[in-house]
Design an enzyme around this catalytic site. Structure first.
Site, PDB file in Angstrom:
ATOM      1  N   SER A  84       0.879  -1.157   0.000  1.00 19.26           N
ATOM      2  CA  SER A  84       0.000   0.000   0.000  1.00 19.26           C
ATOM      3  C   SER A  84       0.920   1.211   0.000  1.00 19.26           C
ATOM      4  O   SER A  84       1.797   1.322   0.852  1.00 19.26           O
ATOM      5  CB  SER A  84      -0.869  -0.028   1.250  1.00 19.26           C
ATOM      6  N   GLU A  85       0.749   2.126  -0.959  1.00 21.23           N
ATOM      7  CA  GLU A  85       1.766   3.166  -1.140  1.00 21.23           C
ATOM      8  C   GLU A  85       1.829   4.148   0.020  1.00 21.23           C
ATOM      9  O   GLU A  85       2.782   4.902   0.132  1.00 21.23           O
ATOM     10  CB  GLU A  85       1.606   3.903  -2.473  1.00 21.23           C
ATOM     11  N   ASN A  86       0.829   4.100   0.917  1.00 15.55           N
ATOM     12  CA  ASN A  86       0.935   4.936   2.113  1.00 15.55           C
ATOM     13  C   ASN A  86       1.834   4.320   3.181  1.00 15.55           C
ATOM     14  O   ASN A  86       1.939   4.870   4.276  1.00 15.55           O
ATOM     15  CB  ASN A  86      -0.446   5.276   2.682  1.00 15.55           C
TER      16      ASN A  86
END
Lengths: 216, 220, 216, 220
Positions: A45-47
């Site tokens: 998840s890019e967060n």
């Protein structure tokens, strides 16, 4: 099966055990639910997390753990958390095996447009430009048309997301591969003819002698 | 030797027109008390550097709703209808930066680099006005560092020297911002005595943190 | 007091509570021992730690904790560990208040040479070039001469470490400050005259009306 | 699903002439078993990318002493008399890189940047052959990314998926190298079951690690 499930289940077949995979917000997220149980894929998840998992039960949520779409999620055993520079380092550095993204348009150059409609909708590119520029394989998962208008077009009319040629387009009607020779029609959905796909597509499609049937 | 300060006192140090990096991703890991106090004190003409503007009226969305913000530098403003409205009406300036480039620009600002070459954005609208440099046959954009007057970050834990530890996806841009601003204000969930955080768990060294804002004490 | 202790004790007076400080290998390391007890300075070691402390007892060493010179050290309460990119990010990013480095030569431009003697000794620059380029304040701690030859020279004969002008030179004879007007003689050591310093220096020194006595 | 492999088997994958990033700072945090096995298998013509070459005959100094190394890229080679001798005799090629630039070049190689602008080295011998680029009135060197065929890293702990945790100053270049090589081999002090490392403590995600070399088991 509705069109989104058709697309997601076809995309799921592109994933192999051991891959590091990023799923875009919206339709691509469905892919995670449709993987066979014996497939061990790491979702990023890019967060800031590798090891994204759906919440096993509502009560187990933590405010500090969301996916990039803002949904409360869980972390798998063996998860790793990191900051945004590391997260996009993994993406841009070629460590991401596959990214699955939604699309507004894909054109004959294999260019994707998916981040703005000038004058109407300016959400911003979020992580999409980095994902398309950096992932080893970019799969676009989108409906074949929008309100009847083809989304596979000769040249993107919307601002493109990257000058990199994406690797595969999966719609509810067809699987299309951008190549040096142009957009090649690889598969049609069950019950959909080549003529149906051509009629719903404004881009020129290369139709090989054999066009498979989408396994879904 | 503590860096603790009252919420209202530290926010009074922020002048109108200041540039603020504010941590968080859809408000997870955002310094919510600092944001509310900025709104309460009625700051104006702010430039905010954020990943996103959250939802209307939530997190930094409060500052958008209060029209406290003149300019937003962000990767995504699509989740906040106020930002969209003000943007399309020309009431707010929005600089959109790809998320990885945003993170890297902050990092460059914090670690003293004059810029970096990224493949992201080559051949797109993002390329406009930027030098394209070819290295070993591949094209890259030269992107410049980003710094701010203040960084407002949240953390899971701090010690009184300002060492910061983060939790899961609440880490996001916070450690990058804590390196890239002239004054760094941290809002940890918990403040522990010096010596209670294992050195290997510290992500932001206290040496870069200027102030700590505590939660209201609730013991006793 | 031997000459190294004179230098180190004078340098110690440049440090203030709350500063983040990096001490180079060798002579500069002595500075840490000469700080007043009530001074709370954070020492950084460029191999990845803030909170460097001497070992309280021999037996408390850990193989995984050394300073940049390879000596086993300890970590203070409130220490932080990090990788080499972060370590030099702190240095180059202007977070380091003071670095104290050894020197082979300092010249009238305030340029330092301290990393190689061509054809004879090529140790490499290690972290010195980053420290000089990035620290807010660079103090050079070195003996005034080497085998009788002046080390404060008109122009460095050895390859320089940085084009940045360093901030202060402390030797056992004098304190010299590089400025726009050249090298200004600020202080002489107790018992050392201005004439003594000039005689041991090949660079042109600016001698102000008042030259202090080094507090050591 | 473990990435465990026998020491000799994994080192056999390294061909003569390969480029190797090898973690460690004066051998603290160096993968000592991997280094010894490379020496034992008699590899030749290696390029090693290291912070330093340790002392004569110690750590990577073993590879220098065995004349296994054709080229060294390092920030400091002054502590090893063998490296000095071979260098002054022209028997070994040494590329000296400022330590911060070395770390940053590895990082750039690992995170897909085409280069970066650093003030370090401007106006010195390090500038030779490199573009000098001015940004906002200040001069910087354009430094290029660094990658290797293999990264040999050590860690305090790993889980069987390859997630790595480091201890104190044994971290140094290891996490950077683990991002910047085609094949990543880790030598942890301890391997624990998947799920035993807190996600926030993991510095190198297992996704980038290919092989784990275990210590000899000594239980039972």
């Amino acid at each position: 099966m509705d069109e989104k499930m058709i697309i997601a289940s076809r995309v799921a077949r592109e994933l192999k055990s051991g891959m590091l995979v990023n799923l875009g917000i919206g339709l691509p997220t469905l892919v995670a639910q449709l993987l066979p149980d014996d497939l061990a894929v790491d979702f990023q998840s890019e967060n800031g997390l590798i090891g994204l998992e759906p919440l096993p039960f509502e009560g187990l949520a933590d405010d500090d753990l969301i996916d990039a779409g803002g949904r409360l999620v869980s972390a798998s055993a063996g998860a790793a958390a990191f900051d945004s520079a590391m997260s996009f380092g993994l993406i841009r550095g070629g460590h991401m095996d596959v990214t699955v993204l939604g699309g507004l348009e894909v054109d004959e150059n294999g260019h994707l447009a998916n981040w703005m409609v000038p004058g109407k909708m300016v959400p911003g590119m979020g992580g999409a430009m980095d994902l398309v520029a950096g992932a080893k394989r970019v799969i676009v998962a989108m409906t074949h048309t929008a309100k009847g208008a083809p989304k596979v077009v000769p040249t993107c009319t919307l601002p493109i997301t990257s000058s990199r040629r994406i690797d595969l387009v999966v719609t509810e009607m067809a699987v299309i591969e951008p190549t040096d020779e142009g957009l090649v029609l690889r598969e049609t959905a069950p019950g959909v003819s080549v003529a149906d796909v051509l009629a719903a597509t404004s881009a020129r499609l290369v139709v090989p002698e054999t066009v498979g049937v989408m396994p879904i | 030797m503590t860096k603790l300060i009252e919420l209202s006192d530290v926010v009074e140090k922020i002048p109108n027109g200041a540039s603020l990096m504010i941590g968080g991703f859809l408000a997870v890991g955002a310094p919510l008390r600092l944001i509310s106090e900025i709104e309460r004190q009625g700051k104006r003409d702010l430039t905010i550097i954020v990943n996103d503007t959250n939802r209307a009226g939530k997190g930094v969305g409060k500052l958008i709703a209060a029209k406290a913000v003149r300019k937003v530098i962000a990767s995504h403003v699509g989740t906040n209808s106020d930002t969209q409205k003000q943007l399309l009406a020309g009431e707010i300036e929005v600089e959109l930066v790809p998320q990885g480039t945003l993170a890297e620009r902050m990092r460059a600002g914090g670690v003293g680099l004059g810029g970096f070459l990224t493949p992201t954005g080559v051949g797109t609208l993002v390329e406009e006005g930027k030098p394209v440099i070819e290295v070993d046959g591949r094209s890259y954009l030269l992107e410049k560092p980003l710094r701010a007057d203040f960084a407002l970050v949240s953390a899971a834990q701090a010690d009184h020297r300002g060492n910061l530890v983060y939790a899961l996806t609440a880490r996001n841009f916070n450690p990058l911002m804590a390196m890239a601003a002239d004054t760094v204000i941290a809002e940890p969930h918990l403040i522990v005595p010096v010596g209670c955080l294992p050195p290997d768990s510290v992500v932001t060294p206290g040496a870069v943190v200027d102030y700590l804002v505590a939660r209201e004490p609730h013991h006793g």
